[in-house]
Design an enzyme around this catalytic site. Structure first.
Site, PDB file in Angstrom:
ATOM      1  N   GLU A 150      21.200 -50.715  -0.950  1.00  0.00           N
ATOM      2  CA  GLU A 150      20.628 -50.663   0.398  1.00  0.00           C
ATOM      3  C   GLU A 150      19.685 -51.831   0.698  1.00  0.00           C
ATOM      4  O   GLU A 150      18.532 -51.646   1.080  1.00  0.00           O
ATOM      5  CB  GLU A 150      19.928 -49.318   0.617  1.00  0.00           C
ATOM      6  CG  GLU A 150      20.894 -48.153   0.417  1.00  0.00           C
ATOM      7  CD  GLU A 150      20.256 -46.774   0.631  1.00  0.00           C
ATOM      8  OE1 GLU A 150      19.026 -46.691   0.749  1.00  0.00           O
ATOM      9  OE2 GLU A 150      21.017 -45.793   0.666  1.00  0.00           O
ATOM     10  N   ASN A 194      25.613 -52.148  -3.184  1.00  0.00           N
ATOM     11  CA  ASN A 194      26.012 -50.887  -2.533  1.00  0.00           C
ATOM     12  C   ASN A 194      25.178 -50.681  -1.276  1.00  0.00           C
ATOM     13  O   ASN A 194      23.976 -50.992  -1.259  1.00  0.00           O
ATOM     14  CB  ASN A 194      25.708 -49.768  -3.550  1.00  0.00           C
ATOM     15  CG  ASN A 194      26.304 -48.424  -3.213  1.00  0.00           C
ATOM     16  OD1 ASN A 194      27.475 -48.338  -2.905  1.00  0.00           O
ATOM     17  ND2 ASN A 194      25.499 -47.373  -3.284  1.00  0.00           N
ATOM     18  N   HIS A 201      28.517 -42.279   3.921  1.00  0.00           N
ATOM     19  CA  HIS A 201      27.914 -41.015   4.394  1.00  0.00           C
ATOM     20  C   HIS A 201      28.255 -40.921   5.885  1.00  0.00           C
ATOM     21  O   HIS A 201      27.576 -41.506   6.725  1.00  0.00           O
ATOM     22  CB  HIS A 201      26.409 -41.026   4.172  1.00  0.00           C
ATOM     23  CG  HIS A 201      26.030 -41.020   2.728  1.00  0.00           C
ATOM     24  ND1 HIS A 201      26.288 -39.926   1.915  1.00  0.00           N
ATOM     25  CD2 HIS A 201      25.454 -41.954   1.940  1.00  0.00           C
ATOM     26  CE1 HIS A 201      25.855 -40.201   0.685  1.00  0.00           C
ATOM     27  NE2 HIS A 201      25.360 -41.423   0.672  1.00  0.00           N
ATOM     28  N   GLU A 203      29.914 -42.982  -2.088  1.00  0.00           N
ATOM     29  CA  GLU A 203      29.120 -41.771  -1.826  1.00  0.00           C
ATOM     30  C   GLU A 203      29.694 -40.970  -0.661  1.00  0.00           C
ATOM     31  O   GLU A 203      28.964 -40.485   0.214  1.00  0.00           O
ATOM     32  CB  GLU A 203      27.655 -42.153  -1.537  1.00  0.00           C
ATOM     33  CG  GLU A 203      27.038 -43.020  -2.616  1.00  0.00           C
ATOM     34  CD  GLU A 203      25.561 -43.351  -2.386  1.00  0.00           C
ATOM     35  OE1 GLU A 203      24.898 -42.678  -1.580  1.00  0.00           O
ATOM     36  OE2 GLU A 203      25.084 -44.299  -3.033  1.00  0.00           O
ATOM     37  N   ASP A 261      30.742 -38.524   1.974  1.00  0.00           N
ATOM     38  CA  ASP A 261      30.634 -37.166   2.508  1.00  0.00           C
ATOM     39  C   ASP A 261      30.794 -37.237   4.023  1.00  0.00           C
ATOM     40  O   ASP A 261      30.632 -38.298   4.628  1.00  0.00           O
ATOM     41  CB  ASP A 261      29.364 -36.413   2.063  1.00  0.00           C
ATOM     42  CG  ASP A 261      28.055 -37.141   2.303  1.00  0.00           C
ATOM     43  OD1 ASP A 261      28.010 -38.026   3.186  1.00  0.00           O
ATOM     44  OD2 ASP A 261      27.062 -36.821   1.629  1.00  0.00           O
TER      45      ASP A 261
HETATM   46  C1  XIL Z   1      20.205 -38.811  -2.738  1.00  0.00           C
HETATM   47  C2  XIL Z   1      20.388 -37.630  -3.661  1.00  0.00           C
HETATM   48  O1  XIL Z   1      21.670 -37.080  -3.468  1.00  0.00           O
HETATM   49  C3  XIL Z   1      19.330 -36.586  -3.384  1.00  0.00           C
HETATM   50  O2  XIL Z   1      19.412 -35.525  -4.329  1.00  0.00           O
HETATM   51  C4  XIL Z   1      17.955 -37.218  -3.439  1.00  0.00           C
HETATM   52  O3  XIL Z   1      16.976 -36.262  -3.073  1.00  0.00           O
HETATM   53  C5  XIL Z   1      17.883 -38.407  -2.519  1.00  0.00           C
HETATM   54  O4  XIL Z   1      18.911 -39.334  -2.841  1.00  0.00           O
HETATM   55  N1  XIL Z   1      22.104 -43.102  -0.759  1.00  0.00           N
HETATM   56  C6  XIL Z   1      22.065 -43.249  -2.124  1.00  0.00           C
HETATM   57  C7  XIL Z   1      21.852 -42.058  -2.979  1.00  0.00           C
HETATM   58  O5  XIL Z   1      22.332 -44.332  -2.628  1.00  0.00           O
HETATM   59  O6  XIL Z   1      21.145 -42.376  -4.147  1.00  0.00           O
HETATM   60  C8  XIL Z   1      21.142 -40.959  -2.255  1.00  0.00           C
HETATM   61  O7  XIL Z   1      21.123 -39.828  -3.101  1.00  0.00           O
HETATM   62  C9  XIL Z   1      21.825 -40.666  -0.938  1.00  0.00           C
HETATM   63  C10 XIL Z   1      21.808 -41.886  -0.052  1.00  0.00           C
END
Ligand code: XIL
Length: 469
Positions: A176, A217, A253, A281, A283
């Protein structure tokens, strides 16, 4: 005066999750949890029973999930091991987890996940070495010179990557780094070390484990936009400078119905730079409560993301950020949203699961009919009077079983629950949700549980559609 009527609606679900061969083996040894047996009947193998990891392997892809180490037992562990060929620790490898106090390390959850992955012949994606979130307080609250910060970062990367040398297929080295407009995000790292913290982090990670694939990432970089273009330009320049960068992670996400139209094009342009791409990641969150329509849309969204990766040779891995709605960051991070993963809270595969399977060349029906294993919820009204009624819901299993249950429905005509027994019920607006009481969560194969309620009505009292799971 009381009249009486009885009407039923039924919704069926079943749950592959553990491949048939493994279910049978587990049954023979008695070594499988009750929840894992949902849907395990004397079924014939269906295409959808092919584990996602096998479907992915046939396409030359890796399918992964983020996991929580403490949950890797029972049904959760069974599904994580059977369906996925890669694990990403959701939090266990972040700096704040591994070094909560300076110089004192806690590798226990990370070690556990790596050991589980090795036992299940899975890759591990290390996540993440350089980020602005989830850093230890001693680091963020300290006052450091740039030289001190640089050596703290080098030391952190070297220590962690060395510890897992040879055991990590890929590291999300930098996470990020960009703002939405494509400028660098102001962080502890950028503000003190400038943009070269990224090149340095990659170089240090490569020195510690030359075989690990090193990724940068980010989120909101799935489509072609200002942020992904900045990332593209950075990767291009890192490659030109000879900095060790092997891949780009698109977090993904996503919001229901909002898969970027340019996703595949974007993956392809990164691939054309000579790097791998991973969906790291994935979802797809939706407003709660989920409906049949939103779950169907979610299936299409998962299918199109996985399909976009499958279509590009250098897109090597799709990882979901939690495989079950019971282990997702969405509800606590985006209030009112949830149901973002391919399995529900009871480990039943949702339509999204079949969307992934179909994109990987698996079964084409959604969900397949339950040949021998299913649990159903049936709503009926047994007694009704001028302003109230008594109803019940019967949850019955055949060729499957449950260790806990939850049913929900939406009242269409202003009905309100006033009292319930043998379940814990809440009503929010039209939506009623009932969960098992402490003593009746178990519904064995061939068995049933019934709970009852009183409710008010006026005008009409239509029978709702009940959702189990
Ligand atoms: C999230 C986890 O899933 C949670 O359990 C935690 O509280 C916060 O982080 N981007 C990322 C991940 O790269 O590491 C994050 O994971 C979600 C957003």
């Amino acid at each position: 005066m009381r009249t009486s009527r009885s009407t039923t609606t039924t919704r069926t679900f079943r749950a592959p999750g553990i491949p048939l061969r493994k279910r049978i083996a587990a049954l023979l040894t008695g070594a499988v949890s009750v929840a894992a047996l949902v849907g395990a009947g004397a079924t014939t193998a269906h295409a959808a029973d092919t584990p996602l990891r096998d479907l992915a392997a046939a396409q030359g892809k890796v399918i992964g999930t983020a996991v929580t180490g403490s949950k890797l037992t029972g049904a959760y562990g069974d599904i994580a091991g059977a369906q996925f060929s890669s694990l990403t620790p959701g939090n266990a490898m972040k700096w704040g987890t591994v070094e909560p106090t300076q110089g004192s390390f806690n590798w226990s959850e990370a070690d556990q996940i790596v050991a589980f992955a090795q036992a299940h012949h899975q890759q591990v994606r290390g996540h993440t070495l350089v980020w602005h979130n989830q850093n230890p307080n001693w680091l963020t609250n300290g006052s450091w010179t740039p030289a001190q910060l640089s050596s703290l970062l080098q030391n952190h990367i070297t220590t962690e990557v060395t510890r897992y040398k040879g055991k990590i297929a890929a590291w999300d080295v930098v996470n990020e780094a960009f703002n939405e407009d494509g400028t660098y995000r102001p962080t502890l790292w950028y503000d003190n070390l400038g943009a070269d913290y990224i090149a340095n982090a990659l170089t240090w990670a490569h020195a510690a484990d030359p075989a690990a694939k090193l990724y940068i990432n980010d989120y909101n970089v799935e489509g072609v936009n200002a942020k992904s273009t900045a990332l593209y330009n950075l990767v291009k320049s890192l490659k030109q400078r000879g900095v060790p960068i092997d891949g780009v992670g698109l977090q993904a996400h996503l919001i229901l119905g909002q898969v970027p139209a340019t996703l595949q094009q974007n993956i392809q342009r990164f691939a054309d730079l000579g790097v791998d791409v991973a969906i790291t990641e994935l979802d797809v969150r939706m407003q709660l409560p989920a409906t049949a329509a939103s779950l169907t849309q979610q299936k299409a969204d998962f299918k199109s993301v996985v399909g976009a990766c499958a279509a590009v040779t250098r897109c090597v891995n799709v990882t979901v950020w939690g495989f079950t709605d019971s282990d997702s960051w969405v509800p606590s991070t985006f209030p009112g949203y949830g149901a973002a993963t391919p399995y529900d809270e009871n480990y039943n595969p949702k339509p999204a699961y079949y969307g992934i399977a179909e994109a990987l060349g698996g079964g084409t029906s959604t969900p397949p009919p339950p040949p021998g294993g299913a649990c159903t919820a049936t709503y009926s009204v047994s007694s009704q009077w001028n302003d109230g009624f008594t109803g019940q819901v019967r949850i019955a299993c055949s060729g499957a079983s449950l260790s806990s249950w939850k049913v929900s429905w939406s009242y269409g005509a202003g009905q309100r629950i006033t009292q319930a027994w043998n379940a814990v019920c809440t009503q929010s607006g039209a939506v009623v949700t009932c969960q098992n009481a402490s003593y009746n969560g178990t519904v064995p194969d061939g068995g049933a549980v019934t709970f009852g309620f009183n409710a008010s009505w006026s005008g009409s009292n239509p029978v709702p559609t009940v959702t189990l799971g």
